[in-house]
Design an enzyme around this catalytic site. Structure first.
Site, PDB file in Angstrom:
ATOM      1  N   GLY A  27       0.814  -1.207   0.000  1.00 52.13           N
ATOM      2  CA  GLY A  27       0.000   0.000   0.000  1.00 52.13           C
ATOM      3  C   GLY A  27       0.844   1.252   0.000  1.00 52.13           C
ATOM      4  N   ASP A  34       9.464  -6.625  14.038  1.00 48.08           N
ATOM      5  CA  ASP A  34      10.053  -6.075  12.809  1.00 48.08           C
ATOM      6  C   ASP A  34      10.731  -4.736  13.091  1.00 48.08           C
ATOM      7  OD1 ASP A  34      10.759  -6.133  10.139  1.00 48.08           O
ATOM      8  OD2 ASP A  34       8.923  -5.155   9.449  1.00 48.08           O
TER       9      ASP A  34
END
Length: 749
Positions: free
Chosen positions: A22, A133
């Site tokens: 996105g 992450d």
């Protein structure tokens, strides 16, 4: 579905970034003029259930983390046309951009970034969220001099598996293996990024993911390029085994600050942020975020009017300006479309799913010591699930502790015998196995068996079992004071425990020589009787089984010949009811008898044959053996009773007083008086709740005295009897000590 859709009520200002899933845009809230960052999921991915669910999951987790070091979520919006996260817009740049511009950061600046992002991780860990992450692109550095975490797309709840994914350059060994994410997983990644900040390159680099996996999993951290003062910090944070890293990001912050102050002085953080703020401001000026200098920034949108449908997404401070303050488990994503086709967070709708049940699995830590000729394979239990991440962390720390302690003791042993080990050309191999003895809803009990392959460390004392029990509700280790009634943790109580254990041993408790002319002394389970003394507690670790308490008795530790080795002795619950705390019996699912709960009926007044005496004024109570005559005994500012057996020359005195003295001071006075009269004290103990002392008077008689002390009053018991009648008086003394209850000590009487 199409990618031209935008969140109703917001006008796009500029694109901040694009990616495979996105785009992120800077947008203005039309009603308030506030600027926000909106992260859109590409329309085509809404049809992919796994990706769409992951996007919702990111919103769900991010909404639960309220921290000045984590970018805030204002709204999650989903329609048939698209989905988006409406987030705080931060006037700053990513750490990745800073590193591209500067390559290497000054140590103080790198430490400041690490501290800020660790604080963000700590706030996430506090609500059970593991980021998974952490990388330079997910750390924003603001013009004001602070760092914020973004992008929780791979985040999981602590202890739960997510995808085996992340940013390979910063992934911890357990993440490569697909194991559950834990706070120490984030600590590893943050340390890798810190390494890159101070050296200009990543700690491990390779051409293929398999090579990178091998380096993270087995290669030593290349510390030569790191400033010397920072090497221990990086070594800790990048330990291969998560258990050897700081357990939480908050714990790592404490270590970081200590290292930073020692190496760079007390103003290290101020200097670091000053340098970073200058660089961040210069780089921000080149991006659309420079608009935030004049526009509103991080305030939540006031309202988001639905375009065309007249849908109200929020009022006042906005729907999720309220939601953002809730922890993740209090927020539910509605399964169906509501409010004219918009899916929004609603904290008042369906209750969240219950937390996963607490489960136990055995883990194995194996490897080779980098500094000493040692290999190890250590097994320990690890819990997952349960409603409280903090309790889960305490449980896992406690369950891992025996393996850590064992490894340290072997390291110390090898270090002290290193020359002999080298001469033998030996690599010491240590092994520990673990097994669950019992698990109930409130308690977990585990046995560890430690073994060793070594000629140098060949003595049997290097090989032994031990047991550990934990309270599953609090995460605390259950020690003797949590398990046994107070009167059992006394000389008389330990004699009782020894007597009950003896028939269940192979050969009974051994005897050991004493001075010439004295009879041999029989050892007992009482730790206070060992060399060096101590509290009156069992001198053996113990665990709970279905049949009873399993004591791991090390005979050589009690004073028997070292050849006696060790023995597992199980004392059945039928013989334990009056020794254990009622709470422990309840945790075990065992009936709480009147003896163990101290609810046996009591009478007040003078003592008869084998009665219970309760003082009506002070409320203290004790058992009185048969054959004892009562007489009044009055202490200062109180009252009491003396019970005498003329045939045995024994007296028991009980009292209450409104003149409580500090236990340590009273104990010192007693010892001075006894020794001044030719007596000898063999045991003494005092804490804020009272004192206990025993020994021999100057006339050779045995004495035992205990006084419980409170804020308003005190109550005590003292026995004096001839040593020649010890055997026949052991049980009466034990009974009275166990039965003694001091009454209400919080006030005078």
């Amino acid at each position: 579905m199409n990618d031209t859709w935008s969140v109703p009520g917001y006008a796009e200002v500029d694109v901040l970034g694009t990616g495979g899933f996105g785009r992120v845009v800077l947008a203005k809230h039309e009603a308030s003029g506030r600027m926000v960052a909106i992260k859109y999921l590409r329309a085509e991915f809404l049809a992919d259930a796994r990706i769409a669910d992951g996007f919702r999951h990111e919103a769900w987790l991010l909404s639960g983390v309220r921290s000045p070091h984590v970018v805030r979520l204002f709204d999650f919006v989903e329609t048939p046309q698209g989905a988006a996260l409406v987030m705080e817009a931060v006037p700053g740049v990513s750490l990745r951009a800073l590193l591209v511009a500067e390559n290497v950061l000054e140590p103080e600046a790198a430490l400041a970034i690490l501290k800020g992002s660790l604080l963000g991780l700590a706030d996430a860990h506090a609500v059970g969220v593991v980021h998974r992450d952490y990388k330079p692109g997910n750390v924003l550095v603001s013009r004001e001099g602070e760092s914020k975490l973004v992008d929780f797309g791979l985040a999981t709840l602590d202890g739960h598996n997510g995808l085996t994914a992340g940013s390979p350059a910063y992934m911890a060994p357990e993440q490569w293996a697909g194991q559950p994410g834990v706070p120490a997983t984030d600590v590893y990644a943050a340390t890798c990024v810190f390494y890159q900040c101070v050296t200009g390159h990543r700690p491990f680099e390779a051409d293929t993911s398999e090579q990178l996996r091998a380096l993270h999993g087995g290669a030593p951290v290349p510390l030569d390029a790191v400033p010397e003062a920072l090497r221990p910090l990086i070594g800790r944070g990048m330990a291969k085994d998560p258990a050897w890293r700081p357990a939480t990001a908050g714990a790592f912050v404490t270590e970081l600050e200590a290292v930073a102050r020692k190496a760079y002085g007390k103003n290290w953080e101020k200097r670091g942020w000053k340098r970073l703020a200058t660089s961040a401001a210069a780089l921000t000026a080149l991006t659309p975020l420079a608009l935030l200098t004049t526009a509103g920034t991080a305030a939540a949108p006031v309202a988001a009017a639905g375009a065309g449908a007249g849908v109200s997404v929020g009022t006042g401070t906005g729907t999720t300006a309220v939601v953002a303050g809730k922890i993740a488990i209090a927020v539910a994503i509605l399964g169906g479309l509501v409010a004219g086709g918009l899916v929004i967070f609603s904290p008042g709708d369906d209750p969240p799913a219950p937390p996963p049940p607490l489960t136990v699995a055995l883990q194995t830590m194996s490897g080779r010591d980098q500094a000493l000729p040692i290999t190890y394979e250590l097994q320990y239990p690890q819990v997952s699930g349960g409603p409280d991440a903090g309790v889960r962390q305490r449980l896992n720390d406690a369950l891992r502790a025996p393996a850590d302690k064992r490894l340290k003791s072997i390291r110390d042993g090898v270090s002290g015998n290193l020359e002999r080990v080298k001469e033998q050309g030996e690599t010491v191999a240590m092994h520990s196995s673990a097994r669950v003895l019992a698990q109930t809803p409130g308690l977990l009990s585990v046995r560890y068996d430690h073994d060793l392959d070594s000629d140098v460390l060949g003595h049997t004392t290097w090989r032994f079992p031990e047991a550990l029990s934990v309270d599953l509700a609090t995460g605390r280790t259950l020690g003797p004071k949590d398990v046994f009634r107070p009167e059992i943790l006394t000389p008389a109580g330990m004699r009782t425990l020894t007597q009950r254990l003896a028939p269940h041993t192979r050969n009974g408790f051994c005897t050991v020589p004493t001075v010439v002319g004295d009879p041999e002394r029989q050892v007992s389970i009482d730790a206070a009787e060992r060399s060096g003394g101590g509290d009156h507690v069992p001198a053996a670790t113990f665990g709970f089984t279905d049949a009873g308490i399993e004591f791991e008795v090390l005979w050589y530790d009690l004073g028997c010949a070292t050849a006696a080795g060790n023995e597992t002795v199980v004392l059945p619950y039928a013989e334990l009811g009056d020794l254990l705390q009622p709470k422990v019996l309840t945790m075990l699912g065992k009936p709480v008898s009147s003896a163990s709960s101290s609810t046996a009926p009591k009478t007040s007044g003078q003592a008869g044959a084998g009665t219970t005496y309760t003082n009506s004024r002070f409320g203290f109570t004790t058992r009185v053996p048969a054959g004892y005559t009562a007489s009044s005994w009055v202490p200062e500012n109180g009252e009491g009773q003396r019970f005498t057996n003329a045939a045995l020359g024994a007296t028991m005195t009980v009292w209450g007083t409104n003149s409580p003295q500090p236990p340590a001071g009273k104990l010192a006075q007693l010892i001075a008086a006894e020794e001044g009269n030719g007596g000898r004290v063999t045991f003494k103990s005092a804490d804020s709740s009272g004192y206990t002392v025993s020994g021999y008077q100057g006339d050779g008689k045995i004495f035992y005295e205990h006084e419980a002390v409170g804020a308003g009053s005190a109550a005590g018991l003292r026995w004096v009897y001839p040593a020649e009648h010890k055997k026949e008086l052991d049980k009466p003394v034990d009974d009275t000590v166990k039965a003694f209850e001091p009454g209400d000590l919080s006030r005078p009487h």
